[in-house]
Design an enzyme around this catalytic site. Structure first.
Site, PDB file in Angstrom:
ATOM      1  N   GLY A 176       9.098  43.625  67.933  1.00  0.00           N
ATOM      2  CA  GLY A 176       9.575  42.756  66.865  1.00  0.00           C
ATOM      3  C   GLY A 176       9.433  41.290  67.204  1.00  0.00           C
ATOM      4  NE  ARG A 237      27.518  32.430 101.265  1.00  0.00           N
ATOM      5  CZ  ARG A 237      28.052  31.868 102.351  1.00  0.00           C
ATOM      6  NH1 ARG A 237      27.449  30.848 102.925  1.00  0.00           N
ATOM      7  NH2 ARG A 237      29.164  32.312 102.853  1.00  0.00           N
ATOM      8  CB  THR A 344      27.994  45.108  80.987  1.00  0.00           C
ATOM      9  OG1 THR A 344      26.722  45.175  81.618  1.00  0.00           O
ATOM     10  CG2 THR A 344      28.069  46.167  79.897  1.00  0.00           C
ATOM     11  CG  HIS A 469      55.384  53.516 100.036  1.00  0.00           C
ATOM     12  ND1 HIS A 469      54.715  52.577 100.787  1.00  0.00           N
ATOM     13  CD2 HIS A 469      55.854  54.448 100.913  1.00  0.00           C
ATOM     14  CE1 HIS A 469      54.793  52.898 102.064  1.00  0.00           C
ATOM     15  NE2 HIS A 469      55.475  54.039 102.155  1.00  0.00           N
TER      16      HIS A 469
END
Length: 506
Positions: A176, A237, A344, A469
């Site tokens: 397209g 980085r 994303t 925990h």
């Protein structure tokens, strides 16, 4: 220019050896999840997709012949950006589809599957401390992994297509190009619409240096025919500096060699078929692969953008306003193609905001505050909010809370694994500005805490929360004493870097 890092990774045929797993990924942002797809899509519009691999794509169009009244026409390659539009509006008004998903085929999903595969070598090692014994070292079959990965991608692609077919959408493969503000030329056939949405994403690139033809990019890394024996990865980085330094140290313990502040100069193929990499500081030989993971360029070529007068950035990205509208009023753009926040789920959010603007007549700006992200190294990094450096620059006075500990599993496995967590708090308001973690399940943990950061909760809110925990995550609600206090008058209290690690017993 951002500082760069090269990582040298070696693999071993023995997954129980002390050498590192064969799969490792650069420390850069990655999406934390892939989007779900609505099961009831209604599409009265034209969608056109351009594939990143061969410039081919799938055209998704409605059965309506009244093209002039079609609300939106899209040229795209990344499904999340337009899936957002389908998710956030009523079914009867959902006009936008994504015919092909970069996330599924060339991004988050295959990467995560390979990351899962790489975890097993470490888990085999861990199991010995828990009493598991092996007569022989487990062996890995690369071809089985790649075949099963590809089968899963095909399954997911089939799910996408079934959803469109069930919604009465016609899929057409082709190429397209935008002809004018309301028209797309699709292999010689013209389609018109009131608005055009462009979301073609980005493509990886390799530095223009001698021997670049021997290098691979992040796409090719997902489909290697054989397991890399030794690979050099050029990465940019990112992330909080303290987290980054900690990760480098921990990955070095697994056999990954880092070459900081070096830039590649040339690649040479040696007579034995191996590759050598020349950098600004020397030459390293013996690589089976050299990979560039240095970001992506907007996929804007041959779409007719200049012909219709769209304003472009120097890097090829398309310029948009705060509502994702381009310089041409009827043309809109979302996703990596616009070079805002290239993740994303961000494309998904942008698509949803645009759908509210165009379909529901509710002008909505994408919200880029406190976006969580992850790097799926081993173990992974998760983060949300500001880095320490950003917080100091923006707020001046900040308190930094850190935790550096050996996870419970490592106390029996005997492996040198550690977890690092960090909270960055505004000293004046007590608001938690940033949360960072390196350790097992970090992205899963940070995704949950991202809600708290987004809501603007304070350190007092964290302190009043009861932990579960025993978990690593409970550490984030039990850190009471700042590791250091940074003030805008240049004074600071507490320890940082090597001093903090020494105090923690590292």
């Amino acid at each position: 220019m951002a500082a760069t890092t090269a990582a040298t990774i070696s693999s071993s045929s023995s997954l129980l050896g002390r050498k590192i797993p064969s799969l490792a990924f650069p420390l850069r942002h990655s999406s934390s999840s892939s989007p779900s797809i609505p099961a009831n899509l209604s599409c009265p519009s034209l969608s056109l997709a351009k594939s990143r691999r061969r410039g081919r794509g799938l055209c998704v169009r409605a059965d309506s012949d009244n093209g002039a009244d079609t609300p939106v026409s899209t040229i795209l390659t990344s499904s999340p950006s337009v899936l957002g539009a389908g998710v956030c509006v009523p079914p009867a008004l959902r006009p936008i589809l994504a015919p092909r998903s970069r996330c599924v085929l060339r991004g988050c999903v295959p990467k995560k599957l390979l990351v899962y595969a790489s975890k097993y070598s470490h888990e085999f090692e861990e199991s010995r401390g828990f009493g598991w014994k092996y007569e022989t070292d487990p062996e890995h079959d690369w071809s089985t992994l790649i075949a099963n990965k590809n089968a899963e991608l095909q399954r997911l692609t089939g799910i996408y297509k079934n959803i469109w077919n069930n919604a009465g959408v016609t899929l057409i493969e082709g190429r397209g190009k935008i002809v004018d503000p309301h028209t797309v030329d699709f292999d010689g056939k013209l389609y018109t619409a009131r608005n055009i949405l462009i979301s073609v994403g980005g493509r990886p690139f390799i530095l223009d240096i001698p021997g670049k033809e021997y290098a691979i990019d992040s796409d090719a890394a997902l489909d290697l025919p054989s397991q890399p024996k030794k690979i050099a990865i050029k990465v940019l980085r990112g992330f909080d500096e303290e987290i980054r330094d900690f990760v480098s140290e921990q990955m070095s313990l697994r056999g990954i060699e880092f070459h900081n502040e070096e830039s590649p100069q040339a690649i040479q193929k040696l007579p034995d078929g191996s590759l050598s990499l020349k950098t600004t500081k020397g030459t390293v030989e013996g690589f089976s692969h050299i990979m560039f993971a240095i970001g992506r360029k907007p996929n804007t070529k041959n779409l007719g953008l200049e012909a219709v007068g769209l304003n472009m950035k120097k890097n090829g990205a398309i310029e948009v306003d705060e509502f994702s509208e381009t310089s041409v009023p009827s043309i809109w753009a979302v996703g990596d193609f616009t070079d805002r926040v290239n993740l994303t789920p961000v494309a998904l959010m942008e698509g949803g905001a645009l759908a509210k603007t165009l379909i529901l007549n509710e002008p909505t700006k994408p919200d880029y505050r406190n976006i969580p992200s992850a790097a799926f190294c081993q173990p992974p990094i998760g983060q949300v909010g500001l880095t320490e450096e950003q917080a100091v620059q923006e707020y001046g006075d900040v308190d930094v809370f850190t935790a550096n500990f050996r996870p419970l599993k490592a106390t029996i496995s005997g492996l040198p694994d550690r977890v690092f967590m960090k909270l960055i708090v505004c000293a004046k308001t007590n608001e938690v500005l940033g949360l960072h973690m390196y350790g097992e399940d970090a992205p899963e943990i940070v995704q949950g805490f991202a809600v708290a950061i987004k809501a603007g909760l304070t350190k007092a809110d964290f302190d009043s929360t009861v932990g579960i925990h025993p978990t690593a995550a409970e550490e984030l609600v039990t850190m009471r004493t700042p590791t250091r206090k940074i003030r805008s008058d240049s004074s600071s209290e507490g320890e940082k870097g090597s001093d903090a690690k020494a105090a923690a017993g590292v």
